[in-house]
Motif scaffolding. Structure first.
Motif, mmCIF file in Angstrom:
data_model
loop_
_atom_site.group_PDB
_atom_site.id
_atom_site.type_symbol
_atom_site.label_atom_id
_atom_site.label_comp_id
_atom_site.label_asym_id
_atom_site.label_seq_id
_atom_site.Cartn_x
_atom_site.Cartn_y
_atom_site.Cartn_z
ATOM 1 N N ILE A 125 0.836 -1.205 0.000
ATOM 2 C CA ILE A 125 0.000 0.000 0.000
ATOM 3 C C ILE A 125 0.866 1.247 0.000
ATOM 4 O O ILE A 125 0.711 2.141 -0.830
ATOM 5 C CB ILE A 125 -0.942 0.005 1.216
ATOM 6 C CG1 ILE A 125 -1.867 -1.216 1.188
ATOM 7 C CG2 ILE A 125 -1.769 1.294 1.246
ATOM 8 C CD1 ILE A 125 -2.773 -1.261 -0.011
ATOM 9 N N ARG A 126 1.810 1.295 0.926
ATOM 10 C CA ARG A 126 2.670 2.465 1.014
ATOM 11 C C ARG A 126 3.746 2.250 2.070
ATOM 12 O O ARG A 126 3.699 1.302 2.848
ATOM 13 C CB ARG A 126 1.870 3.718 1.359
ATOM 14 C CG ARG A 126 1.207 3.673 2.736
ATOM 15 C CD ARG A 126 0.491 4.970 3.047
ATOM 16 N NE ARG A 126 1.399 6.093 3.113
ATOM 17 C CZ ARG A 126 1.009 7.359 3.220
ATOM 18 N NH1 ARG A 126 -0.269 7.652 3.224
ATOM 19 N NH2 ARG A 126 1.888 8.335 3.292
ATOM 20 N N ARG A 144 -1.576 -4.753 2.234
ATOM 21 C CA ARG A 144 -2.938 -5.235 2.442
ATOM 22 C C ARG A 144 -2.980 -6.714 2.085
ATOM 23 O O ARG A 144 -2.493 -7.119 1.023
ATOM 24 C CB ARG A 144 -3.942 -4.454 1.596
ATOM 25 C CG ARG A 144 -5.389 -4.660 2.041
ATOM 26 C CD ARG A 144 -6.367 -4.052 1.036
ATOM 27 N NE ARG A 144 -6.068 -2.679 0.713
ATOM 28 C CZ ARG A 144 -6.522 -1.627 1.392
ATOM 29 N NH1 ARG A 144 -7.259 -1.812 2.465
ATOM 30 N NH2 ARG A 144 -6.214 -0.399 1.014
ATOM 31 N N TYR A 162 -3.850 -6.556 7.492
ATOM 32 C CA TYR A 162 -2.654 -5.842 7.056
ATOM 33 C C TYR A 162 -1.385 -6.554 7.531
ATOM 34 O O TYR A 162 -1.391 -7.273 8.534
ATOM 35 C CB TYR A 162 -2.639 -4.416 7.625
ATOM 36 C CG TYR A 162 -3.648 -3.488 6.976
ATOM 37 C CD1 TYR A 162 -3.344 -2.814 5.796
ATOM 38 C CD2 TYR A 162 -4.906 -3.289 7.552
ATOM 39 C CE1 TYR A 162 -4.265 -1.970 5.208
ATOM 40 C CE2 TYR A 162 -5.825 -2.445 6.972
ATOM 41 C CZ TYR A 162 -5.500 -1.787 5.797
ATOM 42 O OH TYR A 162 -6.413 -0.944 5.212
ATOM 43 N N LYS A 181 -5.143 6.789 6.591
ATOM 44 C CA LYS A 181 -6.143 7.487 5.798
ATOM 45 C C LYS A 181 -6.670 6.632 4.650
ATOM 46 O O LYS A 181 -7.789 6.864 4.180
ATOM 47 C CB LYS A 181 -5.559 8.798 5.255
ATOM 48 C CG LYS A 181 -5.285 9.836 6.327
ATOM 49 C CD LYS A 181 -4.770 11.130 5.721
ATOM 50 C CE LYS A 181 -4.528 12.183 6.790
ATOM 51 N NZ LYS A 181 -4.040 13.462 6.216
ATOM 52 N N TRP A 182 -5.877 5.665 4.195
ATOM 53 C CA TRP A 182 -6.286 4.843 3.066
ATOM 54 C C TRP A 182 -7.300 3.759 3.477
ATOM 55 O O TRP A 182 -7.905 3.126 2.634
ATOM 56 C CB TRP A 182 -5.085 4.196 2.399
ATOM 57 C CG TRP A 182 -4.278 3.352 3.347
ATOM 58 C CD1 TRP A 182 -4.454 2.032 3.630
ATOM 59 C CD2 TRP A 182 -3.184 3.781 4.150
ATOM 60 N NE1 TRP A 182 -3.544 1.615 4.556
ATOM 61 C CE2 TRP A 182 -2.743 2.659 4.887
ATOM 62 C CE3 TRP A 182 -2.520 5.000 4.312
ATOM 63 C CZ2 TRP A 182 -1.671 2.735 5.782
ATOM 64 C CZ3 TRP A 182 -1.453 5.061 5.197
ATOM 65 C CH2 TRP A 182 -1.041 3.943 5.916
ATOM 66 N N ASP A 183 -7.475 3.548 4.790
ATOM 67 C CA ASP A 183 -8.480 2.604 5.272
ATOM 68 C C ASP A 183 -9.741 3.404 5.602
ATOM 69 O O ASP A 183 -9.809 4.083 6.629
ATOM 70 C CB ASP A 183 -7.956 1.862 6.508
ATOM 71 C CG ASP A 183 -8.891 0.747 6.968
ATOM 72 O OD1 ASP A 183 -10.078 1.035 7.197
ATOM 73 O OD2 ASP A 183 -8.421 -0.399 7.110
ATOM 74 N N GLU A 184 -10.739 3.332 4.739
ATOM 75 C CA GLU A 184 -11.908 4.200 4.870
ATOM 76 C C GLU A 184 -12.644 4.002 6.192
ATOM 77 O O GLU A 184 -13.087 4.973 6.817
ATOM 78 C CB GLU A 184 -12.866 3.964 3.695
ATOM 79 C CG GLU A 184 -12.308 4.427 2.356
ATOM 80 C CD GLU A 184 -13.319 4.266 1.240
ATOM 81 O OE1 GLU A 184 -14.483 3.890 1.537
ATOM 82 O OE2 GLU A 184 -12.965 4.513 0.076
ATOM 83 N N TYR A 244 -10.537 5.484 9.079
ATOM 84 C CA TYR A 244 -10.488 6.935 8.957
ATOM 85 C C TYR A 244 -11.830 7.562 9.342
ATOM 86 O O TYR A 244 -11.876 8.624 9.981
ATOM 87 C CB TYR A 244 -10.110 7.326 7.534
ATOM 88 C CG TYR A 244 -9.782 8.787 7.363
ATOM 89 C CD1 TYR A 244 -8.703 9.352 8.034
ATOM 90 C CD2 TYR A 244 -10.536 9.593 6.530
ATOM 91 C CE1 TYR A 244 -8.394 10.693 7.883
ATOM 92 C CE2 TYR A 244 -10.233 10.943 6.370
ATOM 93 C CZ TYR A 244 -9.163 11.482 7.051
ATOM 94 O OH TYR A 244 -8.853 12.815 6.899
#
Length: 309
Positions: A73-74, A87, A93, A261-264, A267
């Motif tokens: 993911i990052r 992911r 994760y 932030k990428w996990d809706e 977040y």
């Protein structure tokens, strides 16, 4: 298998160790003040989780291997090293946690909304201790998000029954400002110098708790205080303080909170918690010099609006 229970911000977590000559609770000296019973007893809040439900479990087992079916993911920098986030295809994760020397210290795999975690450690005692502490901090932040619990990057002062966390960009001077309170304002104490916890209780009241994570300052205290206000520290040529309107307060607090932030879903939980926090708690920006006058100005402002009889 060695099992250990701890109470952090009223949440019970379980840390288990597979048989090992190198992994044990000796890697986590800062957790000793937070030790709890399996039933969820806590020295400062015995009824926080009345059903005794664990926030999460973490099993330390060096035979754990990276998941094969995963997607990068990052990478993100925690300030102490780089962490890679993957992911998993079946959900959950995987993290590869590195230290400041770019050494891989920990493999962490989290499933079932961070309620079930596993990790494998690597290297000498320092690497293993760092990797395990970081793994637990990540698991706590993300598992707690669903329970209106925020792990924030702040230095926090306690005064009476109240707590005042100071947030700032790294190196701006939040710890310096906290030290000025300790030096010049009688009756103050340091609650935590890096990662205190804010938890909003069912009645909407926010409380601040000490945690096992306190950066370079060893301040690991299982204490609980009513959250009085949050203050962002900004360097300036003269001292002044302002209360922030709602939108600006939200934008100020968001970067101080641990989240993905990428996990809706995560977040969304964070944003809801921040909105509830701002509705009950004043948020300030202190423009200041590193001097006594700044500490006194901040103290007078907070006590006049929060601590009035």
């Amino acid at each position: 298998m060695e099992h250990n229970f701890f109470s952090i911000a009223g949440h019970i977590i379980k840390i288990s160790f597979a048989d090992s000559k190198v992994n044990s609770m000796g890697l986590l000296p800062s957790f000793a003040p937070f030790r709890s019973s399996a039933e969820g007893a806590s020295s400062y809040e015995p009824s926080a989780d009345k059903d005794g439900k664990l926030l999460f479990t973490l099993t330390v087992d060096d035979t754990l291997r990276p998941a094969k079916d995963r997607e990068l993911i990052r990478h993100f920098d925690t300030g102490n090293g780089d962490t890679a986030v993957y992911r998993l295809a079946e959900g959950g994760y995987q993290y590869i946690i590195k230290d400041v020397f770019n050494r891989e210290c920990c493999l962490l795999i989290c499933r079932n909304q961070f309620s079930q975690c596993q990790c494998a450690l690597n290297g000498d005692w320092t690497m293993r201790s760092f990797g395990l502490n970081d793994a637990l901090m990540l698991a706590f932040a993300f598992a707690g998000a669903r329970s209106q619990t925020l792990l924030i990057h702040a230095s926090c002062i306690g005064y009476g029954d109240w707590a005042f966390p100071f947030t700032a960009k790294s190196g701006t001077g939040k710890s310096t400002h906290a030290s000025l309170w300790l030096k010049h304002i009688e009756g103050c104490e340091l609650v935590n110098d890096d990662n205190p916890v804010i938890r909003i209780h069912s009645d909407g009241t926010p409380y601040l708790y000490g945690s096992p994570w306190s950066g370079k300052t060893p301040c690991y205290r299982p204490v609980k205080r009513r959250l009085g206000a949050v203050v962002q520290i900004e360097r300036a040529l003269r001292n002044s303080i302002e209360r922030l309107p709602v939108v600006q307060a939200f934008a100020t607090l968001l970067p101080a909170c641990s989240t993905m932030k990428w996990d809706e879903a995560l977040y969304d939980h964070l944003c809801r918690s921040l909105s509830a926090l701002i509705a009950t708690t004043p948020i300030y920006t202190l423009h200041c010099l590193p001097d006594e006058e700044a500490a006194q100005l901040c103290f007078r402002t907070l006590t006049s609006s929060i601590l009035k009889p």
